[in-house]
Design an enzyme around this catalytic site. Structure first.
Site, short mmCIF file in Angstrom:
data_model
loop_
_atom_site.label_atom_id
_atom_site.label_comp_id
_atom_site.label_asym_id
_atom_site.label_seq_id
_atom_site.Cartn_x
_atom_site.Cartn_y
_atom_site.Cartn_z
N ARG A 42 6.55 19.96 75.91
CA ARG A 42 6.31 20.94 74.85
C ARG A 42 5.35 20.33 73.84
O ARG A 42 5.33 19.12 73.63
CB ARG A 42 7.62 21.32 74.14
N LYS B 103 15.22 20.00 72.75
CA LYS B 103 15.92 21.06 72.04
C LYS B 103 17.42 20.79 72.09
O LYS B 103 17.94 20.31 73.10
CB LYS B 103 15.63 22.42 72.68
N HIS C 97 1.24 26.36 75.43
CA HIS C 97 2.49 26.54 76.17
C HIS C 97 2.21 26.87 77.64
O HIS C 97 3.01 26.51 78.52
CB HIS C 97 3.33 27.65 75.54
N ARG D 112 2.17 23.92 79.87
CA ARG D 112 3.51 23.58 80.39
C ARG D 112 3.84 24.43 81.60
O ARG D 112 4.36 23.94 82.60
CB ARG D 112 4.53 23.78 79.27
N HIS E 285 15.40 21.69 80.86
CA HIS E 285 16.09 22.98 80.81
C HIS E 285 17.59 22.79 80.97
O HIS E 285 18.03 22.01 81.83
CB HIS E 285 15.59 23.91 81.92
N TYR F 170 9.47 29.85 87.40
CA TYR F 170 8.21 29.31 87.91
C TYR F 170 8.11 29.43 89.43
O TYR F 170 7.03 29.31 90.00
CB TYR F 170 8.05 27.85 87.50
#
Length: 370
Positions: free
Chosen positions: A221, A245, A319, A322, A345, A354
């Site tokens: 990120r 995150k 982004h 990524r 994730h 993806y």
């Protein structure tokens, strides 16, 4: 807390005081729910736009956003909120000049359905809190009616394949990845039409190339790259120490290709003349601060858009870099669980988006079936 979150948290503290007291209560409620500072700042921006529209339309006698009383929200009618939605849909026609003191080029752009939905969703969250969750000293709700509950958001849900088709034109695939990075270093100079632009590009091209190559070589990120300190790089293992995150510590990898560009930049990092205590990896200078200091997320977003437009893929964003890594990873390594670990994730469903981007793989599978 990452550098970006620290900055957003500080901005939140400095900004929230200019909003009505009940918005401050809402922000405190969301903080308790562990919403990130950047998410809370997004709420404030959406509220500010709506409150300024209310004052402009004469829906409040307040001359300062902070002074808009709860009663003004309580008196809103469904037709009024629908008028606001119509304004959002058409505000680009007059550059949103009514609400913006210094309109930028983006003020001429039409809001997407997703942006409008987000702005209304922010208001729905506020009104729900005021009417159903918050209570005064007598145990009564702040609002006696929630007009936003009557507003339905019509969001077209895309299938994974439809979403993949929309993403495909906005990312880099196969050789495009290397071509774009080479363009940043070698090709963009031809697009500099003034001597000042040429000098600026030559000053920063090693940094920009390394920054973009690192995102493309590990799917990081932009906030993670900007927050990197020199002590976070484990060169011998091609790893970075990151705070993901949710404040999760992680140590994802980057490729040898990205390592080459990073190593070259680090050899030249001192030309930014950072202070001895400056530990940020990627530096920038400005007239106000000529010593090398940590580059900002917004600056990275702008430089990626600049190069992408000149490269011929104007929809490519930082982004989407990524996204490009993730798509290419699954193309060459069909193991979504490995990709999930690399991207940080928490849910495999997030990673699986993806898997649908490359329609050619699905087409070949269908063709093999019959």
């Amino acid at each position: 807390m990452s550098v970006t979150k620290q900055r957003d948290a500080l901005q939140l503290l400095q900004t929230v005081g200019s909003y009505p007291w009940y918005v401050e209560k809402f922000i405190e409620h969301k903080k308790a729910k562990k919403n990130s500072p950047s998410t809370l700042l997004g709420y404030l921006r959406d509220f500010s736009f709506f409150f300024r529209w209310m004052m402009t339309e004469g829906l409040s006698t307040a001359t300062d956003m902070k002074d808009i009383p709860l009663s003004d929200l309580n008196d809103l009618k469904k037709e009024t909120v629908e008028s606001y939605i119509l304004y959002l849909q058409e505000s680009h026609l007059y550059e949103r000049s009514v609400l913006l003191s210094n309109p930028t080029k983006s003020a001429k752009k039409e809001y997407s359905d997703r942006t409008i939905s987000r702005k209304i969703s922010s208001l729905k969250s506020l009104f729900h809190y005021l009417s159903a969750l918050a209570e005064d000293e007598n145990g009564e709700s702040y609002l006696t009616r929630n007009v936003l509950a009557k507003i339905e958001l019509e969001i077209t849900e895309l299938t994974p394949l439809a979403r993949a088709h929309a993403i495909r034109a906005k990312i880099l695939i196969d050789d495009e990845i290397y071509q774009f990075v080479d363009f940043v270093y070698n090709g963009y100079l031809a697009h500099c039409d003034t001597e000042k632009k040429k000098q600026y590009h030559m000053q920063n091209r090693d940094r920009d190339t390394a920054l973009i190559a690192m995102i493309l070589s590990g799917g990081f990120r932009v906030s993670e790259i900007v927050s990197l300190d020199l002590s976070d790089i484990i060169m011998e293992k091609n790893q970075l120490k990151l705070i993901r995150k949710g404040k999760k510590e992680d140590a994802p990898f980057f490729s040898d290709w990205g390592k080459e560009h990073l190593a070259k930049y680090l050899q030249l990092r001192d030309k930014y003349k950072p202070e001895p205590q400056e530990d940020a990896v990627f530096l920038a200078v400005s007239p106000a601060n000529p010593n090398g200091h940590r580059i900002e997320v917004r600056s990275v977003q702008k430089l990626v858009k600049k190069y992408a437009k000149a490269f011929g893929i104007p929809d490519l964003s930082v982004h989407k870099l990524r996204h490009s890594f993730a798509t290419q990873f699954l193309r060459l390594n069909p193991d979504p669980h490995q990709l999930q670990a690399q991207l940080g994730h928490s849910k495999i469903e997030t990673t699986m988006q993806y898997a649908h981007v490359l329609e050619d793989a699905l087409g070949k599978a269908v063709n093999r079936t019959t």
